[in-house]
Design an enzyme around this catalytic site. Structure first.
Site, mmCIF file in Angstrom:
data_model
loop_
_atom_site.group_PDB
_atom_site.id
_atom_site.type_symbol
_atom_site.label_atom_id
_atom_site.label_comp_id
_atom_site.label_asym_id
_atom_site.label_seq_id
_atom_site.Cartn_x
_atom_site.Cartn_y
_atom_site.Cartn_z
ATOM 1 N N GLU A 19 -20.763 64.721 16.249
ATOM 2 C CA GLU A 19 -21.041 66.159 16.228
ATOM 3 C C GLU A 19 -19.864 66.861 16.893
ATOM 4 O O GLU A 19 -19.407 66.425 17.955
ATOM 5 C CB GLU A 19 -22.323 66.469 17.002
ATOM 6 N N THR A 50 -21.818 72.240 14.868
ATOM 7 C CA THR A 50 -22.874 73.070 15.447
ATOM 8 C C THR A 50 -22.709 74.542 15.037
ATOM 9 O O THR A 50 -21.634 74.964 14.608
ATOM 10 C CB THR A 50 -22.862 72.976 16.986
ATOM 11 N N HIS A 95 -24.972 72.988 11.024
ATOM 12 C CA HIS A 95 -26.256 73.294 11.638
ATOM 13 C C HIS A 95 -26.587 74.731 11.245
ATOM 14 O O HIS A 95 -25.702 75.591 11.244
ATOM 15 C CB HIS A 95 -26.181 73.158 13.154
ATOM 16 N N ARG A 125 -34.248 75.780 15.056
ATOM 17 C CA ARG A 125 -34.720 77.119 15.423
ATOM 18 C C ARG A 125 -33.650 77.890 16.176
ATOM 19 O O ARG A 125 -33.457 79.073 15.980
ATOM 20 C CB ARG A 125 -35.965 77.004 16.297
ATOM 21 N N TYR A 180 -37.154 65.278 19.973
ATOM 22 C CA TYR A 180 -36.935 65.241 21.426
ATOM 23 C C TYR A 180 -37.685 64.068 22.065
ATOM 24 O O TYR A 180 -38.886 64.179 22.352
ATOM 25 C CB TYR A 180 -37.394 66.566 22.056
ATOM 26 N N LYS A 200 -42.522 69.539 10.557
ATOM 27 C CA LYS A 200 -41.188 69.707 9.947
ATOM 28 C C LYS A 200 -40.970 68.652 8.870
ATOM 29 O O LYS A 200 -40.412 68.925 7.811
ATOM 30 C CB LYS A 200 -40.090 69.602 11.021
ATOM 31 N N GLN A 211 -32.347 64.604 20.394
ATOM 32 C CA GLN A 211 -31.649 65.128 21.570
ATOM 33 C C GLN A 211 -31.062 63.923 22.310
ATOM 34 O O GLN A 211 -31.556 62.799 22.169
ATOM 35 C CB GLN A 211 -32.675 65.863 22.457
HETATM 36 P P1 FAD Z 1 -38.675 73.913 16.595
HETATM 37 O O1 FAD Z 1 -38.878 72.668 15.840
HETATM 38 O O2 FAD Z 1 -39.039 75.196 15.915
HETATM 39 O O3 FAD Z 1 -39.498 73.787 17.959
HETATM 40 C C1 FAD Z 1 -39.312 74.714 19.011
HETATM 41 C C2 FAD Z 1 -40.526 74.684 19.945
HETATM 42 O O4 FAD Z 1 -41.649 75.282 19.290
HETATM 43 C C3 FAD Z 1 -40.988 73.275 20.342
HETATM 44 O O5 FAD Z 1 -41.468 73.344 21.658
HETATM 45 C C4 FAD Z 1 -42.123 72.980 19.373
HETATM 46 O O6 FAD Z 1 -43.066 72.069 19.930
HETATM 47 C C5 FAD Z 1 -42.719 74.355 19.190
HETATM 48 N N1 FAD Z 1 -43.300 74.597 17.861
HETATM 49 C C6 FAD Z 1 -42.791 74.216 16.663
HETATM 50 N N2 FAD Z 1 -43.570 74.695 15.661
HETATM 51 C C7 FAD Z 1 -44.571 75.401 16.251
HETATM 52 C C8 FAD Z 1 -45.690 76.152 15.760
HETATM 53 N N3 FAD Z 1 -45.937 76.259 14.444
HETATM 54 N N4 FAD Z 1 -46.509 76.759 16.672
HETATM 55 C C9 FAD Z 1 -46.280 76.664 18.002
HETATM 56 N N5 FAD Z 1 -45.237 75.951 18.522
HETATM 57 C C10 FAD Z 1 -44.400 75.346 17.654
HETATM 58 N N6 FAD Z 1 -28.990 74.959 18.821
HETATM 59 C C11 FAD Z 1 -28.103 75.834 18.313
HETATM 60 O O7 FAD Z 1 -28.184 77.042 18.572
HETATM 61 N N7 FAD Z 1 -27.086 75.405 17.484
HETATM 62 C C12 FAD Z 1 -26.933 74.102 17.141
HETATM 63 O O8 FAD Z 1 -26.004 73.755 16.407
HETATM 64 C C13 FAD Z 1 -27.857 73.156 17.664
HETATM 65 N N8 FAD Z 1 -27.785 71.843 17.344
HETATM 66 C C14 FAD Z 1 -28.737 70.956 17.809
HETATM 67 C C15 FAD Z 1 -28.692 69.625 17.399
HETATM 68 C C16 FAD Z 1 -29.636 68.706 17.859
HETATM 69 C C17 FAD Z 1 -29.581 67.269 17.407
HETATM 70 C C18 FAD Z 1 -30.659 69.137 18.762
HETATM 71 C C19 FAD Z 1 -31.676 68.157 19.296
HETATM 72 C C20 FAD Z 1 -30.715 70.459 19.167
HETATM 73 C C21 FAD Z 1 -29.768 71.386 18.695
HETATM 74 N N9 FAD Z 1 -29.812 72.750 19.054
HETATM 75 C C22 FAD Z 1 -28.907 73.641 18.525
HETATM 76 C C23 FAD Z 1 -30.785 73.219 20.039
HETATM 77 C C24 FAD Z 1 -32.105 73.741 19.386
HETATM 78 O O9 FAD Z 1 -31.844 74.897 18.654
HETATM 79 C C25 FAD Z 1 -33.073 74.013 20.550
HETATM 80 O O10 FAD Z 1 -33.460 72.816 21.159
HETATM 81 C C26 FAD Z 1 -34.268 74.898 20.217
HETATM 82 O O11 FAD Z 1 -34.853 75.302 21.462
HETATM 83 C C27 FAD Z 1 -35.362 74.215 19.413
HETATM 84 O O12 FAD Z 1 -34.961 73.982 18.134
HETATM 85 P P2 FAD Z 1 -35.888 73.137 17.113
HETATM 86 O O13 FAD Z 1 -35.240 73.194 15.799
HETATM 87 O O14 FAD Z 1 -36.203 71.820 17.696
HETATM 88 O O15 FAD Z 1 -37.202 74.088 17.118
#
Ligand code: FAD
Length: 318
Positions: A19, A50, A95, A125, A180, A200, A211
């Site tokens: 990455e 990213t 991303h 997200r 995670y 998802k 993560q």
């Molecule tokens: P989600 O899957 O939407 O989850 C977010 C939170 O909401 C979780 O606590 C989940 O349990 C909860 N949730 C999900 N669906 C629901 C629902 N329907 N109702 C209630 N709660 C729900 N960030 C960046 O800005 N740019 C990047 O390039 C980037 N790359 C990343 C790459 C990796 C491998 C990882 C692990 C993370 C990366 N991130 C990046 C960080 C990521 O954007 C954050 O960790 C963010 O806070 C959560 O993203 P997610 O896609 O896991 O969210």
């Protein structure tokens, strides 16, 4: 080629992938090439890039009032992907986040990616903006990554937002999502987070990237729990070499994860900066070797542009 096809074609061999972050605004593409060139020897089938959301900062003006300014510190994700594909002939994975995009803008961004021949997207997200306490979606944008996955799945079926489109071409995206092993920090508990991860996957995600973690047992437990919950897609472990003592504080604060006691002790008893770095490198090598021995599909490294460290690790692992 799709990540899942790369994994299938490897027939059980563990692949290496990276990455990279776009450089800070004003940086050069050549800096990315310089950091990647030596790593290409290890034949990564894909490289992630990213995405960094616009940030809002408050600058004090001469009058004493504050001025609200939007800045993007690391633009260029899509251009970097195109350059990587062009120079190295490997897949680049942008991303894409929900934050800051309406669903219409998301669709347009995905159309651009499809036209560029990008086959894979990591659907996320995104985090809250610095001055916000929690993530606020763009008005008319997605609230969770599962909704972005839904939209991509619809486009893969030829269903765009304008349902009147005649003969709309289906996109062909292979969709990755984040997982995670130590739970997402906002989730009330691990099982709830797992339920949303499954959402998802049920929405169409083809693979998961984790993560970072520093205790392999957390990854193995996570995979077991995913399988028990009916999540059967590949789960790619994300690994980060720690090279500075200060990261023992910054990484848990930023990523909400624990360092194993043995690792903390070894880092703290290293006498100088070089030995600290060596401890971090050896830890990452040991993690990688164990994961590889257990047959993980890919070792995915958060390189942070530290090519020399990565080379020391890969020399022992690949
Ligand atoms: P989600 O899957 O939407 O989850 C977010 C939170 O909401 C979780 O606590 C989940 O349990 C909860 N949730 C999900 N669906 C629901 C629902 N329907 N109702 C209630 N709660 C729900 N960030 C960046 O800005 N740019 C990047 O390039 C980037 N790359 C990343 C790459 C990796 C491998 C990882 C692990 C993370 C990366 N991130 C990046 C960080 C990521 O954007 C954050 O960790 C963010 O806070 C959560 O993203 P997610 O896609 O896991 O969210």
């Amino acid at each position: 080629m799709k990540v899942c096809d790369h994994i299938e074609n490897a027939k059980g061999k563990t692949l290496i992938s990276y990455e990279v972050l776009p450089p800070l605004k004003g940086g050069r593409m050549q800096d990315i090439f310089d950091s990647l060139d030596p790593l290409m020897e290890y034949k990564p089938p894909f490289i992630d890039v990213t995405y960094h959301r616009q940030e809002v900062v408050f600058n004090m003006r001469e009058s004493g009032y504050y001025e609200k300014v939007s800045i993007r510190k690391r633009p260029g994700t899509v251009g970097i992907c195109a350059s990587i594909m062009h120079k190295y002939g490997v897949d680049a994975i942008p991303h894409l986040i929900c934050g800051g995009f309406t669903i219409e803008e998301t669709e347009d961004a995905l159309i651009d990616l499809a036209f560029l021949g990008i086959d894979n997207v990591l659907a996320l997200r995104g985090d809250a903006m610095k001055f916000e306490g929690r993530f606020n979606p763009q008005k008319g944008g997605h609230k969770y990554a599962s909704e972005l996955v839904d939209q991509m799945t619809h486009m893969n079926q030829g269903k765009y937002l304008d349902s009147n489109l005649a003969n709309a071409a289906p996109t062909q995206f292979c969709i990755g999502v984040a997982g995670y092993p130590e739970k997402h920090f906002e989730a009330p508990n691990f099982d709830t987070d797992l339920m949303y991860l499954k959402k998802k996957v049920d929405a169409g995600a083809d693979y998961i990237v984790t993560q970072m973690f520093f205790d392999n047992s957390k990854y193995f437990d996570f995979v077991d729990k995913c399988r028990a919950a009916g999540i059967n897609v590949p789960i790619i472990p994300g690994l980060k070499p720690v090279t500075r003592k200060s990261q023992l504080i910054s990484i848990p604060r930023m990523f909400f994860l624990d360092f194993p006691e043995d690792f903390v002790k070894a880092m703290n008893s290293a006498p100088d900066k070089e030995s600290v770095k060596q401890v971090g490198i050896e830890w990452c090598i040991a993690q990688s070797k164990e994961l590889k021995a257990k047959g993980v599909p890919v070792l995915h490294y958060y390189t942070m542009g530290d090519t020399n460290t990565m080379l020391k690790i890969l020399k022992e692992v690949a």
